[in-house]
Design an enzyme around this catalytic site. Structure first.
Site, PDB file in Angstrom:
ATOM      1  CB  SER A 115      32.529   0.354  70.671  1.00 47.18           C
ATOM      2  OG  SER A 115      33.192  -0.874  70.535  1.00 47.18           O
ATOM      3  CG  ASP A 258      36.699   0.151  71.461  1.00 47.96           C
ATOM      4  OD1 ASP A 258      35.715   0.821  71.108  1.00 47.96           O
ATOM      5  OD2 ASP A 258      36.642  -0.731  72.320  1.00 47.96           O
TER       6      ASP A 258
END
Length: 392
Positions: A115, A258
């Site tokens: 991320s 993500d």
């Protein structure tokens, strides 16, 4: 705290996902060729690149990870793992900057990012010469542009926020020159790994970014950028990234998002963590795991409104803490089993923020300062997981 701020966006995304479920999918996505079934998806690869990725939960024998293992000098192994955490990534930048200033920062043999950690990882991998770039990205206010809503379109489209600002930032800073530098370090035996989540297969995908950079393919830069953007794209908040793959002669689009959906920290493939063989990391005299968590693992009190979004956001922030704590416990136990040294840095204080301004420059500067000052004070690194260090 920042984890709650991001969680508010995620909470909104959860509500939007429910709306989209009943209203139907985005037609632009529906028109794309997608995997036909689990078998086709399982065998998919990125055409022309060879083995540049593996599923994190794949069954991996020690010999099978040889090409992924670092091929640097055998005396020691330094591994840096940078977690997710949105604006809290400024904490990692503060740690790295102070480490450089102290003159003790190693050249890491392996760097992993998830991320926001995926945005930081290429520059951390390349070394202290790129600290100024990271400081600019995380403290100058440039991240304010990341919050560009799509309302009201976002309510019936693929995300709440637009991807354009993030893509512009990534393309501006991950340049052909950066790609060439990553490739050169990969040839020296160092490894840069980034995690995404394949939403179709519900599995974490580990990408060998150095191998991509070193491929020599004309589309390598775009693939590299797409993976970084995908890893940093909170599902429903930012649109997923479509990556072209091939299986059995058929081309289709995979949907990646993500990496933090499956793991907040990219540690080691699960098959290796479950192994009792310490030699999977090579015949190293010393192994050091350095983990920087861009979040607070301590309990953070906040009165929660009895409202749908507030409850969803609060619950999600708890989930992130719990997930991270479990992953750290696994890595710690593996380190104890194999004789590796474990070093953990986390945000250890609550920092004021505005939920309506998740990339606020003042907040990012504050957590940057926490990382910088904590390192110089000598009390940053913990040699064991810290789960309930309450600040009363």
């Amino acid at each position: 705290m920042r984890s709650v701020k991001i969680s508010v966006l995620v909470g909104l995304a959860a509500v939007v996902a429910t709306v989209v479920w009943f209203q139907g999918c985005d037609p632009r996505i529906a028109e794309m060729d997608r995997p036909l079934d689990a078998t086709e998806a399982e065998k998919a690869a990125i055409a022309g690149y060879g083995e540049i990725r593996i599923y994190r939960d794949a069954r991996v024998a020690a010999g099978d990870v040889r090409d992924w293992s670092p091929a640097t000098e055998p005396d020691g192994l330094d591994v840096l793992m940078i977690s997710g955490g949105g604006a809290g990534g400024a904490f990692s930048v503060g740690v790295l900057s102070a480490w450089s200033a102290a003159g003790t920062r190693p050249q890491f043999d392996v760097v992993t990012g998830v991320s926001t950690g995926a945005l930081i990882a290429p520059f951390a991998f390349l070394g202290s010469a790129h600290d100024d770039t990271l400081v600019h990205l995380f403290t100058s206010g440039v991240a304010d542009d990341l919050v560009a809503t799509k309302f009201p379109v976002g309510l019936i489209g693929s995300s709440l926020l637009r991807s354009t600002p993030m893509r512009r930032i990534v393309e501006d800073f991950i340049t052909p020159a950066i790609l060439q530098q990553v490739a050169a370090q990969h040839r020296e035996g160092r490894r840069l790994l980034v995690l995404t989540t394949n939403l179709d297969t519900q599995r974490a995908v580990v990408w060998n970014m150095g191998a991509i950079a070193n491929s020599g393919r004309p589309d390598a830069l775009k693939l590299f950028q797409d993976i970084v953007i995908a890893s940093a794209s909170i599902p429903g908040v930012y649109p997923a990234v479509m990556i072209e793959a091939k299986s059995g002669g058929r081309r289709f689009q995979e949907m990646h998002s993500d990496g933090g959906s499956t793991s907040q920290v990219l540690i080691l493939p699960q098959a290796i963590l479950a192994s009792t063989n310490p030699l999977v990391l090579g015949k190293r005299q010393t192994v050091d795991f350095h983990v920087i968590v861009n979040n607070a693992l301590i309990p953070e009190f906040a009165t929660t409104q009895n409202r749908t979004l507030a409850v969803i956001a609060r619950a999600y922030s708890i989930l992130l803490k719990s997930q991270t704590q479990s992953e750290l416990a696994i890595l710690y136990n593996y380190a104890k089993l194999t004789g590796a040294r474990f070093h953990l840095a986390t945000i250890d204080a609550q920092v004021p923020y505005s939920m309506l301004d998740p990339f606020n420059a003042s907040y990012m500067q504050a957590v940057y300062d926490l990382g910088y000052a904590g390192f110089l004070a000598g009390n940053l690194w913990k040699d064991h997981p810290v789960f309930a260090d309450r600040r009363l």
